[in-house]
Design an enzyme around this catalytic site. Structure first.
Site, PDB file in Angstrom:
ATOM      1  N   ASP A   1       0.837  -1.197   0.000  1.00 33.36           N
ATOM      2  CA  ASP A   1       0.000   0.000   0.000  1.00 33.36           C
ATOM      3  C   ASP A   1       0.876   1.253   0.000  1.00 33.36           C
ATOM      4  OD1 ASP A   1      -2.234   1.890   0.991  1.00 33.36           O
ATOM      5  OD2 ASP A   1      -3.279  -0.017   0.937  1.00 33.36           O
TER       6      ASP A   1
ATOM      7  N   HIS B   1      -3.181   5.865   4.040  1.00 30.00           N
ATOM      8  CA  HIS B   1      -4.078   4.768   3.684  1.00 30.00           C
ATOM      9  C   HIS B   1      -3.543   3.418   4.171  1.00 30.00           C
ATOM     10  CE1 HIS B   1      -5.952   1.866   0.798  1.00 30.00           C
ATOM     11  NE2 HIS B   1      -6.990   2.681   0.901  1.00 30.00           N
TER      12      HIS B   1
ATOM     13  N   SER C   1     -11.368  -0.760   0.380  1.00 26.22           N
ATOM     14  CA  SER C   1     -10.025  -0.688   0.962  1.00 26.22           C
ATOM     15  C   SER C   1     -10.037  -1.076   2.428  1.00 26.22           C
ATOM     16  CB  SER C   1      -9.478   0.743   0.854  1.00 26.22           C
ATOM     17  OG  SER C   1      -8.912   0.993  -0.397  1.00 26.22           O
TER      18      SER C   1
END
Length: 435
Positions: free
Chosen positions: A173, A223, A399
């Site tokens: 990620d 994230h 996600s």
């Protein structure tokens, strides 16, 4: 049957019962006499190249698309050169000598070379010996405590004592914030040496540092840290928002930049590194909450290089969880969630009888394959707020669902380390509630 083996079998079955899949259909196949057939190579029958010229159709679309600057100031476009054999140094030399080509990386899990080439050399490149497909090096982007209640994970802890100990999950990620109190160590006691993040590879800013220990884990976007907390965060300091497997360890693989995007080639470099290091760091599962962002993802054929790399990861022994995407509606599963062997994860809303989230992408894939494989809570998920030290924040999206499912896999591997990635996928699908 020993008591430990009995408990392990019960635990695996119980874990699976709390994951909610979407429709998985099977059709009876009539028995026919086998007929010898000549094998069709992937590049001969792919939706990537409908005009059969050996060039990914997306390249021509990209060159006429104004939403993204595909061609740099030198007139080069990023490509992935797919070959009919494992690339060698001679192949790289041929590309560099015959064309205006700049080499980036040579892959060995798939027969491909990444680099950039002058636009005028795209057609000549496709005609070089051994080249079977010139592919656009496209763009991938992020797919933006009560989760455990919905999936019954608290019951697993109480019934079995499993908390992910001994399992390792790679988060591929934007990175992981190694200074957050929920991610810095296993027992939240800084006087002990028990790191939660045991390795970190930074494809974006330090691709040459590959041993996993040169770079301190960081996240300049946030994230990846949120995803990592959902998988295995300890929940410190208040322990309200622990991850699915709070005693599992993590490997951070930064493939997306501070804006949350990255190239096929960069993501694949991180994926290949994960496979190379799977035995050294005991990586059994990986979470990838990324995919093609709408207009940039012109196609999502299974033969795209990042999807083929995803399948190779699974065949190498890593259970790979990939976000389905947030495009809603039928036929919106993008790359690499369209890959056949991965566990593609859709999103659920919260509640006792959670429904599929309205934004969650739906199948079928371009080839008609049924996806997602499962769905997990992805709406309003509380997890790590990176670079805050001890803060938490709620996000929604597939996600957020994907790392939760990967955390459940960590519990399953603790219960039975002999499981294969296909066992994990089958158990999750077959013991789940129908939606």
């Amino acid at each position: 049957m020993s008591e430990n083996r009995y408990r392990a079998i019960l635990a695996i079955a119980a874990i699976g019962l709390f994951v909610f899949p979407v429709l998985v259909a099977a059709a009876a196949t009539p028995i026919t006499s086998p007929q010898p057939q000549e094998e069709v190579q992937w590049w001969e029958d792919t939706l990537m190249d409908k005009d059969k010229d050996g060039i990914d159709d997306d390249i021509w679309v990209a060159l006429n698309n104004t939403d993204f600057e595909w061609v740099d100031e030198k007139g080069h476009i990023d490509v992935i050169v797919n070959l009919d054999h494992l690339p060698t140094e001679d192949d790289v030399a041929l590309l560099e000598n015959q064309l205006d080509f700049v080499h980036l990386h040579t892959f060995h899990l798939i027969d491909s070379i990444a680099g950039s080439v002058a636009v005028d050399d795209i057609v000549p490149m496709s005609r070089l010996p051994g080249v079977v497909m010139v592919e656009l090096d496209s763009v991938l982007q992020i797919m933006n405590s009560d989760v455990k209640d919905t999936h019954g994970v608290w019951d697993i802890y109480e019934a079995t004592g499993y908390d992910g100990s001994g399992s390792v999950v790679a988060i591929i990620d934007t990175g992981i914030d190694g200074l957050h109190v929920g991610l810095d160590d296993l027992d939240d006691d800084n006087s002990t040496d028990d790191p939660k993040i045991i390795a970190f590879y930074d494809v974006v800013n330090n691709p040459g540092l590959t041993n996993g220990s040169e770079i301190f884990p960081y996240d300049d976007q946030g994230h990846g840290s949120h995803c990592a907390g959902t998988t295995a965060g300890t929940g410190a300091p208040t322990y309200e928002h622990t991850g699915m497997a709070p005693q599992a360890q993590l490997v951070g693989v930064k493939v997306l930049d501070e804006g949350g995007s990255g190239s096929f080639a960069g993501v694949m470099m991180g994926m290949e590194w994960t496979v190379e290091k799977r035995h050294e760091f005991n990586i059994r599962a990986a979470s990838m909450s990324l995919g093609g962002p709408g207009v940039i993802e012109f196609t999502s054929a299974e033969e795209e290089s990042v999807a083929r790399m995803a399948n190779e990861m699974v065949r190498a022994g890593v259970a790979l969880f990939i976000a389905a995407g947030n495009s809603a509606g039928p036929g919106t599963i993008g790359t690499p969630g369209s890959a056949e062997d991965v566990i593609t994860v859709g999103a659920l809303d919260k509640g006792d009888q959670p429904g599929i989230a309205v934004y969650s992408s739906e199948g079928p894939t371009e080839e008609g394959r049924i996806k997602p494989n499962i769905a997990f809570v992805g709406s309003n998920v509380m997890s790590v707020a990176s670079n805050t030290g001890d803060g938490y924040v709620d996000f929604s999206g597939t996600s957020m669902a994907t790392p939760g499912a990967a955390g459940v896999a960590a519990l399953m591997y603790q219960a039975n380390p002999e499981l294969s990635p296909f066992d994990v996928r089958n158990i999750m699908q077959e013991t789940s509630d129908y939606r």
